[in-house]
Scaffold this active site. Structure first.
Site, mmCIF file in Angstrom:
data_model
loop_
_atom_site.group_PDB
_atom_site.id
_atom_site.type_symbol
_atom_site.label_atom_id
_atom_site.label_comp_id
_atom_site.label_asym_id
_atom_site.label_seq_id
_atom_site.Cartn_x
_atom_site.Cartn_y
_atom_site.Cartn_z
ATOM 1 N N GLN A 22 0.822 -1.199 0.000
ATOM 2 C CA GLN A 22 0.000 0.000 0.000
ATOM 3 C C GLN A 22 0.863 1.258 0.000
ATOM 4 O OE1 GLN A 22 -3.304 -0.754 2.493
ATOM 5 N NE2 GLN A 22 -4.022 1.343 2.520
ATOM 6 N N SER A 101 4.581 -6.144 2.714
ATOM 7 C CA SER A 101 3.271 -6.020 3.363
ATOM 8 C C SER A 101 2.178 -6.666 2.511
ATOM 9 C CB SER A 101 2.984 -4.546 3.669
ATOM 10 O OG SER A 101 1.817 -4.399 4.438
ATOM 11 N N LEU A 102 1.212 -5.870 2.039
ATOM 12 C CA LEU A 102 0.178 -6.385 1.149
ATOM 13 C C LEU A 102 0.776 -7.179 -0.011
ATOM 14 C CD1 LEU A 102 -2.714 -6.347 -0.214
ATOM 15 C CD2 LEU A 102 -1.960 -4.228 -1.300
ATOM 16 N N ARG A 126 -9.142 -7.930 4.805
ATOM 17 C CA ARG A 126 -7.995 -7.452 5.584
ATOM 18 C C ARG A 126 -8.041 -5.933 5.707
ATOM 19 N NH1 ARG A 126 -2.591 -5.929 4.010
ATOM 20 N NH2 ARG A 126 -0.950 -6.655 5.418
ATOM 21 N N HIS A 211 1.057 -2.952 10.901
ATOM 22 C CA HIS A 211 2.196 -3.698 11.435
ATOM 23 C C HIS A 211 2.597 -3.250 12.839
ATOM 24 C CE1 HIS A 211 2.335 -5.255 7.424
ATOM 25 N NE2 HIS A 211 2.554 -4.044 6.925
ATOM 26 N N GLN A 260 1.701 -10.996 10.389
ATOM 27 C CA GLN A 260 2.137 -9.853 9.584
ATOM 28 C C GLN A 260 1.306 -8.602 9.861
ATOM 29 O OE1 GLN A 260 0.753 -8.474 6.053
ATOM 30 N NE2 GLN A 260 2.400 -9.281 4.774
#
Length: 328
Positions: A22, A101-102, A126, A211, A260
């Site tokens: 993102q 991440s994503l 999510r 996170h 995560q």
């Protein structure tokens, strides 16, 4: 290309694919590639049917693009569309996949661990869970530049002692570049301390503090959805964010995806792992060039390529085929 063919083709290469997270979204992304390659719009149609709304319209118009629940499925779909273009054009299969991440979900789809339809539904949920975990305006993220990891952790711990919530290192992106996340007042305090210690602090325009421990309620709910989703070990190894390691069983893979949400992204260690495995070329498979630019700073990486336009895609295809000895 089947999962077995991908696995066999990937084994002999020195290339890794990186999938952004993102923040890499931009209005009109992939418009040029869509004009040249039908698989782009076909991929967006497939993903849109899975989530029940028009992801291509969001990507091109920008309407709701920066709402986390929309950003995540749009970005994942964009990355997979580019991955399919790459394979259709005869691009080599990389030896490793990694996503920031994503982007870890994009990597898992590319590695045939999760179907695109299941993945976009997962990341849509999510995003919803992350958005609802922290009331608007109460969380924040900031990039801390010019301080080592230990100093950033120390500054976070100093303000956490005050008992007003928490702020933590969220993304270890590179040496001297750490993103923090947590309660807004504490993020602001660490930003001020950073400047006093000779570093630079930049507030990030995000609506969700990713996170960090504020995401634990979201993770608990998300784990249930993960358990109900069909997941296999990927045909090309995927380096996971929380431990910079490759899962050896599906249960471990699921656990790392859940963790995560509230643990740090270990991108610096991920990049070190790839270098230790002899990777020399990296391709950023998604909008923009944030990860490619980070990779260019690494000592053992000869080239890092973004591929989000036709010219960039063609440059990367040819350069890596030559570098890997596939063409003269």
């Amino acid at each position: 290309m089947s999962a077995k063919q991908l696995e066999q083709a990937a084994q002999a290469t020195k290339t890794a694919f990186l999938f952004p997270g993102q923040g890499s979204q931009k209005v009109g992304m992939l418009a040029e590639l869509a004009e040249q390659f039908a698989v782009v719009t076909e991929t967006f149609t497939e993903a849109s049917e899975a989530v029940g709304f028009d992801l291509w319209h969001i990507a091109q118009s920008g309407e709701g693009l920066n709402q986390t629940e929309n950003t995540q499925p749009v970005l994942l779909t964009a990355s997979i569309a580019m991955w399919r273009v790459w394979l259709n054009l005869g691009g080599i299969a990389p030896k490793y996949l990694a996503g920031h991440s994503l982007g870890e979900y994009s990597a898992l789809v590319a590695g045939n661990a999760i179907s695109l339809a299941d993945a976009v539904k997962l990341v849509h949920l999510r995003g919803q869970l992350m958005q609802s975990a922290v009331p608007q305006g109460q969380g924040a993220m900031a990039a801390i530049l010019g301080l080592d990891d230990a100093k950033v952790i120390e500054l976070c711990e100093q303000v956490n002692i005050q008992g007003r919530g928490s702020v933590e290192a969220a993304n270890y992106n590179a040496q001297g570049q750490v993103v923090i996340a947590g309660d807004k007042t504490l993020v602001d305090a660490v930003m001020e301390s950073t400047k006093e210690n000779g570093g630079k602090a930049i507030a990030l325009p995000v609506s969700v503090p990713s996170h960090c421990s504020l995401m634990k309620p979201a993770a608990e709910q998300f784990a249930q959805a993960l358990e109900q989703t069909a997941i296999e070990l990927p045909s090309i190894p995927v380096i996971q964010n929380v431990n910079a390691a490759i899962a050896t069983d599906v249960a471990t893979l699921r656990q790392a995806l859940t963790a995560q949400l509230y643990q740090s992204v270990q991108w610096t260690k991920t990049m070190q792992y790839l270098q230790d495995q002899g990777i020399q070329y990296m391709v950023e498979c998604g909008p923009g060039n944030v990860l490619a630019n980070l990779a260019k700073r690494l000592p053992n990486i000869e080239k890092a390529f973004p591929i989000d336009t036709q010219s960039r895609m063609e440059d990367a295809l040819n350069a890596i085929l030559v570098a890997e000895g596939k063409i003269a």
